[in-house]
Design a protein around this motif. Structure first.
Motif, short mmCIF file in Angstrom:
data_model
loop_
_atom_site.label_atom_id
_atom_site.label_comp_id
_atom_site.label_asym_id
_atom_site.label_seq_id
_atom_site.Cartn_x
_atom_site.Cartn_y
_atom_site.Cartn_z
N PHE B 469 40.28 10.74 -3.66
CA PHE B 469 39.94 11.97 -4.35
C PHE B 469 41.00 13.03 -4.05
O PHE B 469 41.54 13.09 -2.94
CB PHE B 469 38.55 12.46 -3.94
CG PHE B 469 37.46 11.51 -4.35
CD1 PHE B 469 37.29 11.13 -5.68
CD2 PHE B 469 36.59 10.97 -3.40
CE1 PHE B 469 36.29 10.25 -6.06
CE2 PHE B 469 35.59 10.09 -3.77
CZ PHE B 469 35.44 9.73 -5.10
N GLN B 471 42.57 17.22 -4.37
CA GLN B 471 42.08 18.58 -4.14
C GLN B 471 41.30 19.09 -5.36
O GLN B 471 40.29 19.76 -5.23
CB GLN B 471 43.26 19.50 -3.84
CG GLN B 471 42.82 20.88 -3.42
CD GLN B 471 44.02 21.77 -3.15
OE1 GLN B 471 44.81 22.06 -4.03
NE2 GLN B 471 44.14 22.20 -1.91
N ASP B 473 39.58 17.28 -7.45
CA ASP B 473 38.27 16.61 -7.42
C ASP B 473 37.33 17.30 -6.44
O ASP B 473 36.15 17.51 -6.73
CB ASP B 473 38.42 15.15 -6.97
CG ASP B 473 39.27 14.32 -7.90
OD1 ASP B 473 39.35 14.67 -9.09
OD2 ASP B 473 39.87 13.33 -7.43
N ARG B 474 37.85 17.64 -5.27
CA ARG B 474 36.99 18.20 -4.21
C ARG B 474 36.51 19.60 -4.59
O ARG B 474 35.35 19.95 -4.38
CB ARG B 474 37.74 18.21 -2.88
CG ARG B 474 38.03 16.80 -2.40
CD ARG B 474 38.76 16.73 -1.08
NE ARG B 474 39.31 15.40 -0.87
CZ ARG B 474 38.59 14.33 -0.53
NH1 ARG B 474 37.30 14.45 -0.33
NH2 ARG B 474 39.15 13.15 -0.39
N ARG B 475 37.41 20.39 -5.15
CA ARG B 475 36.99 21.74 -5.57
C ARG B 475 35.99 21.65 -6.73
O ARG B 475 35.04 22.41 -6.80
CB ARG B 475 38.21 22.56 -5.98
CG ARG B 475 39.04 22.96 -4.76
CD ARG B 475 40.30 23.68 -5.17
NE ARG B 475 41.02 24.16 -3.98
CZ ARG B 475 42.28 24.61 -4.01
NH1 ARG B 475 42.94 24.65 -5.17
NH2 ARG B 475 42.86 25.02 -2.92
N THR B 477 33.86 19.16 -7.39
CA THR B 477 32.53 18.69 -6.95
C THR B 477 31.85 19.76 -6.08
O THR B 477 30.64 19.94 -6.13
CB THR B 477 32.63 17.31 -6.26
OG1 THR B 477 31.32 16.78 -6.11
CG2 THR B 477 33.30 17.37 -4.90
N ASN B 478 32.64 20.52 -5.31
CA ASN B 478 32.04 21.58 -4.51
C ASN B 478 31.49 22.72 -5.38
O ASN B 478 30.58 23.43 -4.98
CB ASN B 478 33.07 22.16 -3.52
CG ASN B 478 33.38 21.18 -2.42
OD1 ASN B 478 32.63 20.23 -2.18
ND2 ASN B 478 34.50 21.38 -1.74
N GLU B 500 26.47 15.14 -1.41
CA GLU B 500 27.77 15.71 -1.76
C GLU B 500 28.83 14.62 -1.80
O GLU B 500 28.64 13.54 -1.24
CB GLU B 500 28.17 16.77 -0.73
CG GLU B 500 27.26 17.99 -0.77
CD GLU B 500 27.55 18.95 0.35
OE1 GLU B 500 27.85 18.49 1.46
OE2 GLU B 500 27.48 20.17 0.10
N ARG B 501 29.92 14.91 -2.47
CA ARG B 501 31.04 13.96 -2.49
C ARG B 501 32.05 14.45 -1.47
O ARG B 501 32.83 15.34 -1.73
CB ARG B 501 31.66 13.92 -3.91
CG ARG B 501 32.85 13.01 -4.05
CD ARG B 501 32.56 11.58 -3.68
NE ARG B 501 31.49 11.01 -4.48
CZ ARG B 501 30.72 10.01 -4.08
NH1 ARG B 501 30.91 9.45 -2.92
NH2 ARG B 501 29.76 9.57 -4.86
N THR B 502 31.96 13.90 -0.26
CA THR B 502 32.88 14.31 0.81
C THR B 502 33.60 13.08 1.34
O THR B 502 33.19 11.94 1.07
CB THR B 502 32.12 14.98 1.97
OG1 THR B 502 31.11 14.06 2.41
CG2 THR B 502 31.46 16.28 1.54
#
Lengths: 245, 587
Positions: B469, B471, B473-475, B477-478, B500-502
């Motif tokens: 994943f 950056q 993707d992470r922002r 999903t957050n 969460e997707r972590t």
């Protein structure tokens, strides 16, 4: 544009031919050519029901596996566990069949441990993994407690299983954690799978959680509005009541 | 292994799922002689998905009854270029299909169109927000939503998709998705009948000021006859769609919507159990001459063809192209090359509601029985200052109450033992999940190539996937997961458990079979494998189908866009290529 015109257009692109094999020489299965759907009577593909006798585990292995699965899904006042569901019979049939042999899995080397995100990397298919792990578990229990796993108290069994799960107990030939994760997954499969595979005997697990099984039409219940739906479960074998007079 | 040469066909299709069936139907109707080569066996409803055994969770999901066997072929995986990729010894995160119908047999039937802005993801986002970050290799498709619209429309009519328009010819239509691109016609069938969980989701979403709509479904809300005269039957809400074949003729698939007509045509031939090993080219590399395949005897054959369409799964299309040395392999160090570039996936997260007194009865379900909101998808919301592009739909489906797979328990419950068992029993009929189906934007470091170590049963290199994943993707999903949580909290249950997707992408737990990229389409041969008609830039008589064409993945399930691109491409073949064979776009 007509068919022949199109053929003609593409023919100009065709390269020279050499000796041609005929389709009848093929081991592929050929369909079509205007023959319609290749439907053949009496050619269903029903599931494999398994066998009735123990085929993979030795008596000692079977006792250990029965004891492990009985702690993973215990019998208690709330409802049936792996013992009532006969999960050990399910596991025995699975290990004796294509799954235990890893027949459909990619099992070419080289083998390496890998990261957690890379999944199962054991050189052993499930049945061999069980066999090695059960031997090491037995050795551990006899060294620590002078007893087989099945002979220990439930409390002590739970301690040892927790040790495997949390990687405080390790094995040499195989990973104790990989074995624990696999037998937990397989035990849940055996508890909840259709009874044709040997576990979930008499659909005890389905009845316990309220799953009606392999019914195929719930149109009358879509509009349930949050109320419970009471339905006796049905297996791929049907259910016993259907064959009684 | 012997190598025999066979008589030629006008067109050879490699793989015979949704796209193979679409190309075959249109090309045979145009009068061409078409041969489809399928690695797996023939499958049809009466023999393979009968209602007397179709709903077998162990056999079909856990023992992969209808999926490709990894023993035949798999891929290797690593999170990044510093790791050593290892083989996926059995499937986890995704489940490539096998056999006639491919993944079109065991899909859920969630049939969304991508948004107009999804097809111009680079130019649209750069125009609105400025240059994309370094390393983000997002590109435009080269084809627009408006150009694809008639083909989306036709695919929906072939499938009999059940839904409610939100934008009919530019006019907002109440009850549908107000964010969708303009539709030329209403869905061919009304939405499915929703159940308790969707009613609660809809009310909660409305309370939050969102715009819920029924998920476009390929599970039939009523009996339907499609444009080819084929009949689909009403869905019975049995809850066995994804990973299963449908025994009721209620789910759109190649078998239910195209094959009965195609198999009657004298100019169509299907060879099953025939695995293509390579696409063969002329000595000067300017044209495809046919394909080499192996049958179950182990003999191999050269099958001449005047045109080849690659209709296999995206991962296998990429691998075949690399093995056949067609196009320049992508190099992540230089950023040059195209084959294997822009592998993308999907970023999934969610929130589960545990009801206390009410029953969700999750076994009464269907693959695409759901309500969704699109307020946070694509560019439907202002991304200024958020640090990411794209989004996802947020939906509540009732599709997955099969007990080996799905038995959620609240936070803090142990994973085995009496406490686990009792919690499973207490909650099995009382949960609903609000899921986020997030887009996956292309990044320079995520790609496909050939593995240097591991080989398949024919001793050919496996495909290697390098993926994690990003950056973005992470922002993404957050930002979206808390919205799902808010909707879940408004549904009237008790505890809400957020997933969460972590962490790193994990190839083990099932997420979704939406693997995209590797053979991407675009506007420039330096940055894409195919032109806007899905035609190889290198060889004009080679076309590519499927989600491998996507330069990046949108926040939707891919099948409608895969279908529309196939109809768009085959239309170009018939109306532009056949009268004047050659490149349809000059580079």
């Amino acid at each position: 544009m007509s068919y022949t015109t199109r053929r003609g257009v593409l023919k100009t692109l065709l390269f020279g031919g050499t000796a041609l094999a005929t389709p009848s020489a093929l081991w592929a299965v050929e369909y079509g050519r205007g023959e319609g759907m290749p439907w053949v009577t009496m050619r269903g593909d029903p599931p494999y029901y398994g066998t009735t006798d123990a085929r993979f585990f030795t008596p000692d292995e079977r006792a250990a596996v029965a004891a492990i699965s009985a702690r993973l899904i215990p019998s208690d006042d709330d409802g049936p566990g792996a013992t009532e569901a006969d999960v050990v019979t399910f596991l025995d049939r699975q290990m004796a069949g294509f799954y235990g042999r890893g027949q459909h899995w990619y099992m070419k080397g080289p083998f390496a441990e890998g990261t957690d995100t890379q999944g199962y990397q054991s050189e052993y298919p499930p049945a061999e993994l069980y066999r090695h792990a059960l031997a090491e578990l037995d050795a551990y229990c006899r060294a620590q407690d002078d007893e087989s796993f099945a002979g220990l108290s439930e409390g002590r069994q739970d301690e040892i299983l927790t040790g495997l799960d949390e990687e405080k107990i390790t094995f040499d030939a195989v990973s104790a954690k990989v074995f624990f994760d696999l037998i937990l997954k397989n035990t849940i499969e055996g508890y909840f799978a259709d009874p044709i595979y040997g576990g979930n005997r008499d659909m005890v697990a389905w009845r316990y959680v309220g799953f009606p099984g392999t019914r195929y039409d719930y149109r009358d219940f879509v509009n349930h509005g949050g109320a419970p739906i009471q339905l006796e479960p049905v297996s791929l074998m049907g259910r016993p009541g259907w064959s009684r007079p | 292994m012997t190598r025999k040469k066979l008589s030629g066909f006008d067109v050879v299709l490699v793989g015979f799922g949704w796209t193979g069936a679409i190309y075959a139907e249109k090309l045979t109707a145009a009068g061409l002689e078409v041969l489809a080569l399928e690695r797996g066996p023939w499958r049809d409803t009466s023999k393979d998905f009968a209602t007397t055994f179709a709903q077998d969770e162990l056999r079909y999901y856990w023992r992969h009854g209808m999926f490709q066997e990894t023993a035949q072929s798999t891929l290797t995986f690593r999170n990044n270029g510093a790791e050593t990729a290892l083989p996926m010894r059995h499937w986890g995160s995704f489940l490539p299909g096998n056999g006639v119908g491919g993944s079109g047999v065991h899909w859920n039937g969630q049939t969304y169109r991508f948004l107009p802005s999804d097809f111009v993801a680079r130019s649209h986002n750069e125009e609105r927000y400025g240059p994309l970050p370094d390393g983000m290799t997002v590109q435009d498709y080269g084809v627009t939503y408006d150009e694809l619209e008639p083909h989306f429309d036709y695919f929906e009519k072939i499938c009999g998709i059940c839904g409610k328009a939100g934008n009919l010819n530019g006019q907002t239509s109440p009850g549908g998705n107000p964010f969708e691109g303009a539709r030329s016609s209403e869905y061919p069938n009304p939405p499915m009948q929703m159940t308790f969980s969707q009613d609660r989701f809809e009310a909660s979403a409305r309370d939050l000021g969102l715009n819920p709509f029924p998920v476009p479904s390929a599970n039939m809300s009523r009996a339907y006859v499609n444009p080819l005269g084929l009949q689909l039957a009403p869905c019975t809400y049995c809850g066995f769609c994804e990973k299963y074949g449908c025994g009721n003729y209620s789910k759109s698939s190649p078998q239910t919507t195209i094959l009965p007509v195609l198999m009657e045509r004298p100019n169509f031939t299907l060879r099953a159990e025939s695995e293509v090993l390579s696409i063969d080219k002329s000595p000067d590399g300017s044209r495809v001459t046919g394909v080499t395949y192996v049958d179950t005897s182990g003999d191999s054959f050269f099958q001449p063809a005047e045109m080849v369409v690659m209709c296999a799964y995206p991962l296998e299309n990429t691998r075949l192209m690399l093995l056949s040395q067609i196009g320049t392999p992508y190099n992540p160090q230089t950023g040059k090359g195209v084959v294997g570039k822009n592998y993308c996936y999907q970023v999934m997260s969610g929130a589960t509601v545990f009801f206390e007194d009410e029953f969700t009865n999750g076994f009464v379900g269907a693959g695409a029985l759901g309500m969704a909101v699109d307020d946070y998808n694509g560019d439907n919301f202002d991304h200024s200052g958020l640090g990411f592009i794209g989004g996802g739909y947020i939906a509540c489906y009732t599709t997955n109450a099969r007990p080996i797979e799905s038995h959620p328990v609240p936070d803090g419950v142990p994973e085995w033992g009496s406490a686990w068992k009792q919690s499973v029993a207490a909650n099995f009929l009382k949960t609903a999940t609000v899921g986020v189906h997030g887009a996956s934007m292309a990044h320079r470091s995520n790609y496909l190539d050939l593995d240097p170590t591991y080989t398949d049963r024919h001793n050919r290199p496996l495909l290697r996937m390098t993926y994690d994943f990003t950056q973005n993707d992470r922002r993404l999903t957050n930002h979206l997961t808390p919205v799902a949580e808010d909707i879940a909290r408004g549904m009237g249950g008790g505890e809400v458990k957020v997933s969460e997707r972590t962490g790193a992408y994990d190839s083990v737990p099932y997420q979704t079979t939406h693997n995209t990229g590797g053979t991407i389409m675009g506007t420039d041969p330096q940055t894409s494998v195919c032109n806007r008609f899905c035609q190889s830039w290198n060889m004009p008589n080679l076309f590519v189908a499927g989600a491998g064409l996507f330069p990046q993945n949108a926040g939707y399930n891919p099948t409608a866009t895969v279908g529309a691109l196939a109809y768009w491409s085959v239309d170009a073949i018939i109306n532009q290529y056949l009268p004047d064979p050659g490149p349809l776009v000059q580079p």
